[in-house]
Motif scaffolding. Structure first.
Motif, PDB file in Angstrom:
ATOM      1  N   ASP A  65      62.360  23.382  44.832  1.00 43.97           N
ATOM      2  CA  ASP A  65      61.687  22.199  45.155  1.00 43.97           C
ATOM      3  C   ASP A  65      62.411  21.534  46.221  1.00 43.97           C
ATOM      4  O   ASP A  65      61.706  20.747  47.117  1.00 43.97           O
ATOM      5  CB  ASP A  65      61.406  21.192  43.927  1.00 43.97           C
ATOM      6  CG  ASP A  65      60.313  21.703  42.930  1.00 43.97           C
ATOM      7  OD1 ASP A  65      59.559  22.483  43.296  1.00 43.97           O
ATOM      8  OD2 ASP A  65      60.618  21.440  41.873  1.00 43.97           O
ATOM      9  N   LYS A  66      63.909  21.544  46.366  1.00 47.60           N
ATOM     10  CA  LYS A  66      64.625  20.925  47.155  1.00 47.60           C
ATOM     11  C   LYS A  66      64.963  21.857  48.286  1.00 47.60           C
ATOM     12  O   LYS A  66      65.243  21.250  49.531  1.00 47.60           O
ATOM     13  CB  LYS A  66      65.961  20.463  46.716  1.00 47.60           C
ATOM     14  CG  LYS A  66      66.830  19.613  47.389  1.00 47.60           C
ATOM     15  CD  LYS A  66      67.901  19.006  46.879  1.00 47.60           C
ATOM     16  CE  LYS A  66      68.871  18.250  47.661  1.00 47.60           C
ATOM     17  NZ  LYS A  66      70.174  17.697  46.849  1.00 47.60           N
ATOM     18  N   HIS A  67      64.888  23.290  48.046  1.00 48.67           N
ATOM     19  CA  HIS A  67      65.494  23.959  49.277  1.00 48.67           C
ATOM     20  C   HIS A  67      64.477  25.442  49.144  1.00 48.67           C
ATOM     21  O   HIS A  67      64.373  25.914  48.190  1.00 48.67           O
ATOM     22  CB  HIS A  67      66.894  24.588  48.866  1.00 48.67           C
ATOM     23  CG  HIS A  67      68.084  23.472  48.641  1.00 48.67           C
ATOM     24  ND1 HIS A  67      68.711  23.164  49.992  1.00 48.67           N
ATOM     25  CD2 HIS A  67      68.692  22.909  47.506  1.00 48.67           C
ATOM     26  CE1 HIS A  67      69.316  22.168  49.414  1.00 48.67           C
ATOM     27  NE2 HIS A  67      69.511  22.102  48.164  1.00 48.67           N
ATOM     28  N   LEU A  68      64.410  25.780  50.368  1.00 51.90           N
ATOM     29  CA  LEU A  68      63.601  27.060  50.561  1.00 51.90           C
ATOM     30  C   LEU A  68      64.322  27.881  51.549  1.00 51.90           C
ATOM     31  O   LEU A  68      65.527  27.308  52.016  1.00 51.90           O
ATOM     32  CB  LEU A  68      62.135  26.835  51.148  1.00 51.90           C
ATOM     33  CG  LEU A  68      61.372  26.422  50.023  1.00 51.90           C
ATOM     34  CD1 LEU A  68      59.725  25.920  50.664  1.00 51.90           C
ATOM     35  CD2 LEU A  68      60.761  27.315  48.680  1.00 51.90           C
ATOM     36  N   PHE A  69      63.891  29.295  51.734  1.00 50.19           N
ATOM     37  CA  PHE A  69      64.577  29.945  52.730  1.00 50.19           C
ATOM     38  C   PHE A  69      64.421  29.403  54.289  1.00 50.19           C
ATOM     39  O   PHE A  69      63.468  28.980  54.740  1.00 50.19           O
ATOM     40  CB  PHE A  69      64.326  31.388  52.806  1.00 50.19           C
ATOM     41  CG  PHE A  69      64.710  32.065  51.447  1.00 50.19           C
ATOM     42  CD1 PHE A  69      65.929  32.612  51.136  1.00 50.19           C
ATOM     43  CD2 PHE A  69      63.753  32.220  50.403  1.00 50.19           C
ATOM     44  CE1 PHE A  69      66.278  33.048  50.092  1.00 50.19           C
ATOM     45  CE2 PHE A  69      63.979  32.621  49.200  1.00 50.19           C
ATOM     46  CZ  PHE A  69      65.436  33.103  49.075  1.00 50.19           C
ATOM     47  N   ASP A  70      65.488  29.513  55.111  1.00 51.18           N
ATOM     48  CA  ASP A  70      65.432  28.814  56.381  1.00 51.18           C
ATOM     49  C   ASP A  70      64.904  30.083  57.288  1.00 51.18           C
ATOM     50  O   ASP A  70      65.835  30.930  57.531  1.00 51.18           O
ATOM     51  CB  ASP A  70      66.872  28.311  56.947  1.00 51.18           C
ATOM     52  CG  ASP A  70      66.946  27.728  58.361  1.00 51.18           C
ATOM     53  OD1 ASP A  70      65.836  28.055  59.141  1.00 51.18           O
ATOM     54  OD2 ASP A  70      67.698  26.980  58.549  1.00 51.18           O
ATOM     55  N   LEU A  71      63.865  29.831  57.791  1.00 57.13           N
ATOM     56  CA  LEU A  71      63.421  31.027  58.813  1.00 57.13           C
ATOM     57  C   LEU A  71      64.086  31.274  60.153  1.00 57.13           C
ATOM     58  O   LEU A  71      63.568  32.192  60.772  1.00 57.13           O
ATOM     59  CB  LEU A  71      61.725  31.015  58.842  1.00 57.13           C
ATOM     60  CG  LEU A  71      60.900  30.761  57.597  1.00 57.13           C
ATOM     61  CD1 LEU A  71      59.601  30.789  57.751  1.00 57.13           C
ATOM     62  CD2 LEU A  71      61.464  32.054  56.578  1.00 57.13           C
ATOM     63  N   ASP A  72      64.882  30.251  60.408  1.00 53.72           N
ATOM     64  CA  ASP A  72      65.577  30.673  61.495  1.00 53.72           C
ATOM     65  C   ASP A  72      66.591  31.966  61.535  1.00 53.72           C
ATOM     66  O   ASP A  72      67.007  32.291  62.356  1.00 53.72           O
ATOM     67  CB  ASP A  72      66.460  29.533  62.051  1.00 53.72           C
ATOM     68  CG  ASP A  72      65.754  28.273  62.636  1.00 53.72           C
ATOM     69  OD1 ASP A  72      64.448  28.538  62.983  1.00 53.72           O
ATOM     70  OD2 ASP A  72      66.053  27.242  62.658  1.00 53.72           O
TER      71      ASP A  72
END
Length: 246
Positions: free
Chosen positions: A159-166
């Motif tokens: 809920d706080k963190h997802l994968f960074d698509l950069d």
């Protein structure tokens, strides 16, 4: 506790059935298996559709980590884990052991275990074992990293963190660096092999990807406001070499 397992797949008709069967064989009852397909054209979805219990979508995406984010957002579980479409749970008790660890540990939000690398054509043939030991404050500084397919998180972490698509090759490393360094979350180590991972993953399938992946690891430290530690690369190499010791 409900457990969601997310599997991302693209054109992996030959192996995806093994992954699905591995999840279905778990002895833990309150589970869902979510499969995110990137628009496969090789017949993968014919296999997926033959399993009535799966939750799935099949559509174009922005790569592996975008698909993982989709799966996480579809999940209804209290605990969420990932299983690659090439890989297998070590045995039928993995999810039960993970859930028991969460239940028996006070306020743990992140649990990670061990992983074994196996030959692609014969998953019973173990090549090396990824075993880090307990987490501690300078874990990442010492060149260690948890095996991502053996990391299980409470819903509130995603809920706080997802994968960074950069990050295209090392988004899993950047994600773990970020969540394990987040003081809001407590980490627990399950000293048990959770996943048998077939050799031949995207990050390590060419010298170019290895180099670019390491560049992204360096960028992950800087993007999160950390300085890359002294002797970091040497420590990483030493740790990987130790994985081959029986």
């Amino acid at each position: 506790m409900r457990v969601s397992i997310v599997t991302v797949v693209y054109n992996n008709r030959d192996l995806v059935q093994d992954a699905i069967d591995s999840v279905a064989a778990q002895d833990y009852g309150d589970m869902e298996h979510i499969l995110i397909d990137g628009g496969s054209t090789d017949g993968t979805m014919n296999i997926v559709k033959s399993y009535r219990h799966l939750k799935w979508i099949s559509e174009m995406d922005d790569g592996l980590y975008d698909a993982m984010n989709k799966g996480v957002m579809m999940a209804s579980g209290d605990i969420i884990g990932l299983l690659n479409s090439d890989d297998l749970f070590k045995d039928q008790y993995v999810v039960s052991r993970v859930v028991d660890f969460f239940k028996n540990s006070t306020n743990v939000d992140i649990v990670f275990g061990n992983l074994e690398y196996v030959k692609r054509e014969n998953p019973k043939d173990i090549v090396r074992v990824w075993r880090t030991g307990d987490f501690y404050p300078s874990f990442f500084e010492d060149g260690l990293v948890p095996p991502h397919p053996a990391v299980y998180l409470k819903r509130k972490v995603y809920d706080k963190h997802l994968f960074d698509l950069d990050f295209k090759l090392a988004a899993d490393y950047e994600f773990m660096l970020r969540i394990f360094k987040d003081p809001e979350f407590k980490v627990g180590y399950l000293d048990s092999i959770c996943v048998s991972m077939r050799l031949g993953g995207v990050t390590n399938n060419s010298l170019r990807n290895i180099i670019n992946g390491n560049i992204e690891i360096k960028n992950a430290w800087h993007k999160n406001g950390f300085s890359l530690p002294h002797f970091f690369w040497m420590k990483r190499i030493i740790f990987k070499l130790k994985q081959f010791l029986k």
